[in-house]
Design a protein around this motif. Structure first.
Motif, PDB file in Angstrom:
ATOM      1  N   UNK A 144       0.831  -1.202   0.000  1.00  0.00           N
ATOM      2  CA  UNK A 144       0.000   0.000   0.000  1.00  0.00           C
ATOM      3  C   UNK A 144       0.871   1.259   0.000  1.00  0.00           C
ATOM      4  N   UNK A 145       1.943   1.269   0.787  1.00  0.00           N
ATOM      5  CA  UNK A 145       2.827   2.438   0.841  1.00  0.00           C
ATOM      6  C   UNK A 145       3.540   2.634  -0.492  1.00  0.00           C
ATOM      7  N   UNK A 146       3.955   1.528  -1.101  1.00  0.00           N
ATOM      8  CA  UNK A 146       4.632   1.643  -2.390  1.00  0.00           C
ATOM      9  C   UNK A 146       3.680   2.156  -3.461  1.00  0.00           C
ATOM     10  N   UNK A 147       2.418   1.754  -3.418  1.00  0.00           N
ATOM     11  CA  UNK A 147       1.428   2.277  -4.354  1.00  0.00           C
ATOM     12  C   UNK A 147       1.207   3.778  -4.146  1.00  0.00           C
ATOM     13  N   UNK A 148       1.170   4.182  -2.884  1.00  0.00           N
ATOM     14  CA  UNK A 148       1.017   5.602  -2.582  1.00  0.00           C
ATOM     15  C   UNK A 148       2.212   6.393  -3.112  1.00  0.00           C
ATOM     16  N   UNK A 149       3.407   5.854  -2.910  1.00  0.00           N
ATOM     17  CA  UNK A 149       4.613   6.510  -3.404  1.00  0.00           C
ATOM     18  C   UNK A 149       4.591   6.615  -4.923  1.00  0.00           C
ATOM     19  N   UNK A 150       4.150   5.563  -5.569  1.00  0.00           N
ATOM     20  CA  UNK A 150       4.078   5.566  -7.027  1.00  0.00           C
ATOM     21  C   UNK A 150       3.091   6.630  -7.525  1.00  0.00           C
ATOM     22  N   UNK A 151       1.987   6.775  -6.792  1.00  0.00           N
ATOM     23  CA  UNK A 151       0.987   7.773  -7.188  1.00  0.00           C
ATOM     24  C   UNK A 151       1.545   9.194  -7.024  1.00  0.00           C
ATOM     25  N   UNK A 152       2.200   9.457  -5.907  1.00  0.00           N
ATOM     26  CA  UNK A 152       2.780  10.793  -5.680  1.00  0.00           C
ATOM     27  C   UNK A 152       3.890  11.056  -6.685  1.00  0.00           C
ATOM     28  N   UNK A 153       4.724  10.056  -6.945  1.00  0.00           N
ATOM     29  CA  UNK A 153       5.822  10.192  -7.897  1.00  0.00           C
ATOM     30  C   UNK A 153       5.290  10.474  -9.302  1.00  0.00           C
ATOM     31  N   UNK A 154       4.223   9.784  -9.678  1.00  0.00           N
ATOM     32  CA  UNK A 154       3.636   9.967 -11.013  1.00  0.00           C
ATOM     33  C   UNK A 154       3.016  11.347 -11.161  1.00  0.00           C
ATOM     34  N   UNK A 155       2.415  11.854 -10.070  1.00  0.00           N
ATOM     35  CA  UNK A 155       1.718  13.140 -10.121  1.00  0.00           C
ATOM     36  C   UNK A 155       2.556  14.301  -9.599  1.00  0.00           C
ATOM     37  N   UNK A 156       3.862  14.073  -9.457  1.00  0.00           N
ATOM     38  CA  UNK A 156       4.740  15.139  -8.985  1.00  0.00           C
ATOM     39  C   UNK A 156       4.730  16.281 -10.004  1.00  0.00           C
ATOM     40  N   UNK A 326      12.936  -7.852  -7.097  1.00  0.00           N
ATOM     41  CA  UNK A 326      12.493  -7.862  -8.497  1.00  0.00           C
ATOM     42  C   UNK A 326      12.837  -6.514  -9.142  1.00  0.00           C
ATOM     43  N   UNK A 327      13.761  -6.517 -10.066  1.00  0.00           N
ATOM     44  CA  UNK A 327      14.280  -5.277 -10.644  1.00  0.00           C
ATOM     45  C   UNK A 327      13.166  -4.446 -11.272  1.00  0.00           C
ATOM     46  N   UNK A 328      12.151  -5.109 -11.800  1.00  0.00           N
ATOM     47  CA  UNK A 328      11.078  -4.396 -12.494  1.00  0.00           C
ATOM     48  C   UNK A 328      10.280  -3.481 -11.570  1.00  0.00           C
ATOM     49  N   UNK A 329      10.315  -3.725 -10.252  1.00  0.00           N
ATOM     50  CA  UNK A 329       9.546  -2.891  -9.328  1.00  0.00           C
ATOM     51  C   UNK A 329      10.065  -1.460  -9.269  1.00  0.00           C
ATOM     52  N   UNK A 330      11.354  -1.260  -9.588  1.00  0.00           N
ATOM     53  CA  UNK A 330      11.922   0.081  -9.498  1.00  0.00           C
ATOM     54  C   UNK A 330      11.997   0.797 -10.836  1.00  0.00           C
ATOM     55  N   UNK A 331      11.685   0.087 -11.898  1.00  0.00           N
ATOM     56  CA  UNK A 331      11.719   0.730 -13.219  1.00  0.00           C
ATOM     57  C   UNK A 331      10.755   1.908 -13.302  1.00  0.00           C
ATOM     58  N   UNK A 332       9.509   1.805 -12.747  1.00  0.00           N
ATOM     59  CA  UNK A 332       8.616   2.974 -12.797  1.00  0.00           C
ATOM     60  C   UNK A 332       9.151   4.185 -12.045  1.00  0.00           C
ATOM     61  N   UNK A 333      10.104   3.977 -11.137  1.00  0.00           N
ATOM     62  CA  UNK A 333      10.682   5.088 -10.378  1.00  0.00           C
ATOM     63  C   UNK A 333      11.983   5.587 -10.987  1.00  0.00           C
TER      64      UNK A 333
END
Length: 348
Positions: A144-156, A326-333
Motif C-alpha cells: 500500500x505504501x509503495x502504491x502511494x509513493x508511485x501515485x505521488x511520484x507519477x503526479x509530482x 524484483x528489478x522491475x519494481x523500481x523501473x517505474x521510479x
C-alpha cells in the motif's frame, strides 16, 4: 574473494568442532622439535659431506662403520629427549590449556551473539506486523505504501526544477513525513535544509501535493454532483491504486522499522569474533524476512537522504541485502539497481 571465503568456510566447518587445527599444529611442531634435536645431535656426522661419503664407500666400511655411528647418535638423541621430555610435555600442555580457554571465551561470546541476534530477529518480525496503513498490516502495508509513493511520484509537479533532480527523493520524503498541520512544517524544514538550492519551489510543491491529498480525504471516495439543483454524493474508487487518505505520513512505523533494521545489520557487521561468511549467513536471515515490495521500499529509502547511510556504508553491497529484489519494481521510479549495484547478482 568469494572463492577464498568459501574455502575458509569449508575448512572452518571441518575443523572447528574438534579443534583438529590446533592439535594437528601442535603435533607437527612437536615432531619438528624432536627431529631438530635429533639432527643437531647428528650434525657433525650427517652434516659433514666428506665423512658421510667415506662412510658409504665400500673400501672403508670397516674404517667407518655406519651402524656404530648411527647407534651412537640414536643413543645421544635418546638422552637429549629424555632430559627434555618433561619440558616438551609442559610446553604442549600449557599451549593446550591457553588455547582451550581462548576458544571457550570466543564460543561464549558467539553464543551471546546468537542469543541477541535471534532476539533482534524476533523484534524485526514484530515490527513488520505492527506496520499498518489504511487497514492493511505487515507485508500488505508495504504494498500500500509503495502504491502511494508511485501515485505521488507519477503526479509530482513537472514544472519544477526538482522534478528532474530529486523527484523520487522528494516524493518519498512527502510520503514518509506526510502533509498536515504538524508534519508539513517538518518536511518543509527538512527539504530546505537538505536541498537549499531549491528553497524557492518547496512551497510550490507542497501546495500542489496538498491539493492532491484533498482529493482523497473522504474514506468512501465520495464526490458531489449537482443535478437539477439537487446535490448527490457519488461513491468513487481509485481502481489503479486503491488509495485512501494519502500523504498522512508513515514515519512512526517506517522510522522505527528502519532504525531497528540498521541496528541489527550493524550489530552483525561489527561483531569482532565472527568470520565474514558467518556474518553473511546471519544477514541472509534478515534478508529472508523481506517481501518483494518491502525490499523495493527499503532501497528507495536508501536512495533518499533518510537512509543513504546504507549505501554510503557499503552495507547493501557487502551483504547483498537487495539480492532478491524484483528489478522491475523500481523501473517505474527511474532506478536501475543493476547499474547502481553491479557487484550484486540479482535473482529476479
Amino acid at each position: 574473494m568469494k572463492k577464498i571465503d568459501k574455502r575458509i568456510k569449508d575448512m572452518y566447518e571441518v575443523f572447528h568442532n574438534h579443534l583438529i587445527i590446533f592439535y594437528s599444529s601442535i603435533s607437527l611442531l612437536f615432531f619438528f622439535f624432536v627431529f631438530l634435536i635429533y639432527f643437531r645431535a647428528h650434525w657433525g656426522y650427517l652434516g659433514t659431506t666428506e665423512d658421510h661419503t667415506k662412510s658409504l664407500s665400500p673400501k672403508d666400511v670397516i674404517k667407518y662403520p655406519l651402524s656404530e655411528k648411527f647407534a651412537d647418535s640414536i643413543k645421544d638423541s635418546a638422552e637429549i629427549l629424555s632430559q627434555n621430555a618433561n619440558l616438551i610435555i609442559g610446553i604442549v600442555t600449557a599451549f593446550g590449556i591457553v588455547f582451550t580457554l581462548l576458544f571457550q571465551l570466543i564460543e561464549s561470546k558467539k553464543q551471546n551473539f546468537r542469543t541477541n541476534f535471534f532476539e533482534y530477529l524476533k523484534i524485526h518480525r514484530e515490527n513488520i506486523q505492527q506496520i499498518e496503513t489504511r487497514g492493511k498490516r505487515g507485508h500488505d502495508a508495504f504494498i500500500d505504501i509503495l502504491n502511494e509513493l508511485n501515485y505521488v511520484y507519477t503526479n509530482f509537479p513537472s514544472n519544477t526544477n526538482s522534478y528532474q533532480a530529486y523527484r523520487l527523493e522528494w516524493s518519498y520524503l512527502f510520503v514518509f513525513f506526510g502533509l498536515g498541520r504538524t508534519s508539513t512544517p517538518i518536511v518543509r524544514e527538512y527539504i530546505q535544509k537538505k536541498y537549499p538550492s531549491f528553497n524557492n519551489e518547496v512551497d510550490q510543491v507542497i501546495n500542489y501535493l496538498t491539493d492532491l491529498k484533498s482529493k482523497y480525504t473522504d474514506h468512501n471516495f465520495s464526490s458531489k454532483i449537482n443535478v437539477l439543483g439537487y446535490t448527490f454524493s457519488v461513491r468513487e474508487r481509485n481502481s489503479e491504486h486503491n488509495l485512501k487518505c494519502i500523504l498522512d505520513g508513515h514515519q512512526s512505523d517506517l522510522g522505527h522499522y528502519y532504525r531497528h533494521l540498521y541496528q541489527t545489520i550493524t550489530y552483525i557487521d561489527e561483531f569482532p569474533t565472527l568470520y565474514f561468511f558467518e556474518r553473511y549467513s546471519y544477514a541472509k536471515n534478515i534478508r529472508a524476512q523481506f517481501s518483494n515490495h518491502s525490499i523495493a521500499l527499503f532501497i528507495i529509502n536508501a536512495y533518499s537522504p533518510l537512509g543513504n547511510i546504507w549505501i554510503n556504508g557499503k552495507l547493501i553491497e557487502k551483504y547483498h541485502l537487495i539480492k532478491n529484489l524484483p528489478v522491475s519494481l523500481l523501473i517505474p521510479f527511474g532506478k536501475d539497481v543493476r547499474k547502481d549495484f553491479p557487484n550484486i547478482e540479482f535473482e529476479m
